[in-house]
Design an enzyme around this catalytic site. Structure first.
Site, PDB file in Angstrom:
ATOM      1  N   CYS A 320      34.845  54.971  39.631  1.00 32.09           N
ATOM      2  CA  CYS A 320      34.755  56.130  38.575  1.00 32.09           C
ATOM      3  C   CYS A 320      35.784  55.983  37.074  1.00 32.09           C
ATOM      4  O   CYS A 320      35.596  56.725  36.581  1.00 32.09           O
ATOM      5  CB  CYS A 320      35.008  57.431  39.264  1.00 32.09           C
ATOM      6  SG  CYS A 320      36.937  57.506  39.665  1.00 32.09           S
ATOM      7  N   GLU A 354      30.131  55.736  36.136  1.00 34.58           N
ATOM      8  CA  GLU A 354      30.425  54.986  37.525  1.00 34.58           C
ATOM      9  C   GLU A 354      30.002  53.620  37.276  1.00 34.58           C
ATOM     10  O   GLU A 354      28.894  53.698  36.678  1.00 34.58           O
ATOM     11  CB  GLU A 354      29.805  55.954  38.394  1.00 34.58           C
ATOM     12  CG  GLU A 354      30.242  56.065  39.653  1.00 34.58           C
ATOM     13  CD  GLU A 354      31.235  57.227  40.131  1.00 34.58           C
ATOM     14  OE1 GLU A 354      31.587  57.094  41.307  1.00 34.58           O
ATOM     15  OE2 GLU A 354      31.611  57.927  39.328  1.00 34.58           O
TER      16      GLU A 354
END
Length: 362
Positions: A320, A354
């Site tokens: 992330c 992401e």
């Protein structure tokens, strides 16, 4: 996040993220990333609103990052799921009409699923009791939602404190318990694509086992369990472990061993540095790990975990934070090469992204 909404700029923003990822991975000889886009609107399955009162009348409010004094009053949120948008008006109207629901209400939190279930949490600056229960029960039935009330030191749950998400991945439906206050992937459609990509890159490994660190509620664990003989999945947060256990049972997955350990403790256990009571009855030597899967927090992998994962032939890494991913790859590059990589646009209209890489031993 949430106030920037410009669908006409979406493709340009996605292209910029792709280019940024290419530049970050260029030092490691990565192939071109596969790109998984998001729906342009109604993609976010959870949302949190403060209430702002003007002349005693409440309004949903959001704030620009770093600014808590100048609210943006809204009655709809285009990035939020259609279910959230459909609930916003009737819910606030009911709270305005009934003092048991509306008095000193300061925050409303929505959690929804792709299948249309909804859990709403109402947060108060006053104690709530059985009188609140009676009014809230009527509201929950009227709107077909699960409802929770929170005030300092009190939590009142009407029915269940969770809802169930269903995601179809590779032709199979997977069911996930999603608990109020627990972590869930905010963009359901992109999450489904992310799970499909993970299955594709690992392939079938009937004679090998998977080591998974940071398994959360089992988001990846469930589908990945179909591609390996066995899975050893680890997670530290108690609430996530409880949800993962419930999800394994709900989906009749019987080849996963779930252990509550931090990543550093997993390293200590697998290297024989330390024994853990929580591992009693588990024969670690019986696992044949060919792949390790990590989905770490924003800080990335710590040095000890980096050395642990370096010992496996394949590393599947979901990140992330592309900056910490790049820093970790700089450490792993001497032993592993990137064979697949991807960009998952979980957070449209923001700079967040992401990404995923499959690393294979040189």
């Amino acid at each position: 996040m949430g106030l920037a909404f410009a669908p006409e700029q979406y493709q340009a923003q996605l292209d910029a993220k792709r280019q940024r990822l290419i530049e970050l991975l260029a030092p490691f000889g990565a192939p071109a990333p596969e790109v998984f886009d998001s729906p342009r609107e109604h993609f976010r399955l959870r949302a949190e609103f403060r209430l702002w009162y003007e002349q005693g009348v409440p309004h949903y409010a959001m704030f620009e990052q770093g600014d808590k004094r100048n609210p943006v009053l809204i009655d709809q949120l285009p990035i939020a799921s259609q279910r959230i948008n459909a609930l916003m008006g009737p819910l606030l109207a009911a709270c305005k009409a009934d003092p048991q629901l509306g008095r000193k209400l300061f925050q409303v939190e929505f959690l929804t699923t792709l299948s249309g279930q909804a859990l709403v949490t109402l947060c108060y600056h006053r104690p709530i009791d059985e009188q609140w229960d009676a009014a809230a029960s009527q509201l929950a039935a009227q709107l077909d939602i699960r409802l929770i009330g929170r005030s300092r030191g009190r939590k009142r749950v009407l029915g269940d404190d969770h809802i169930t998400e269903t995601l179809q991945v590779d032709g199979r439906d997977w069911h996930y318990q999603q608990v109020e206050g627990g972590f869930t992937q905010p963009n359901g459609e992109v999450n489904r694509k992310m799970l499909g990509w993970a299955l594709d890159v690992v392939g079938d490994n009937p004679q090998q086992d998977l080591l998974e660190l940071y398994c959360g509620n089992g988001n990846f664990t469930l589908p990945l369990s179909t591609r390996f003989r066995r899975v050893l999945a680890t997670e530290l947060a108690k609430r996530s472990v409880q949800s993962a256990q419930a999800n394994l049972a709900m989906n009749a997955v019987d080849n996963v061993t779930l252990v509550r350990l931090a990543s550093e403790e997993v390293t200590q256990a697998l290297t024989g540095v330390r024994e853990f009571r929580r591992l009693q009855g588990i024969d670690l030597s019986g696992f044949e790990f060919g792949t390790v899967f990590v989905d770490p927090p924003r800080a990335g992998l710590d040095p000890a975990t980096l050395e642990l994962v370096r010992g496996y032939p394949r590393i599947l890494y979901i990140s992330c934070n592309p900056e910490t991913l790049a820093a970790n790859l700089a450490e792993l590059h001497s032993t592993h090469r990137i064979s697949r990589c991807a960009l998952f646009d979980q957070f449209p209209y923001t700079h967040h992204m992401e990404s995923g890489v499959l690393l294979e031993r040189r």
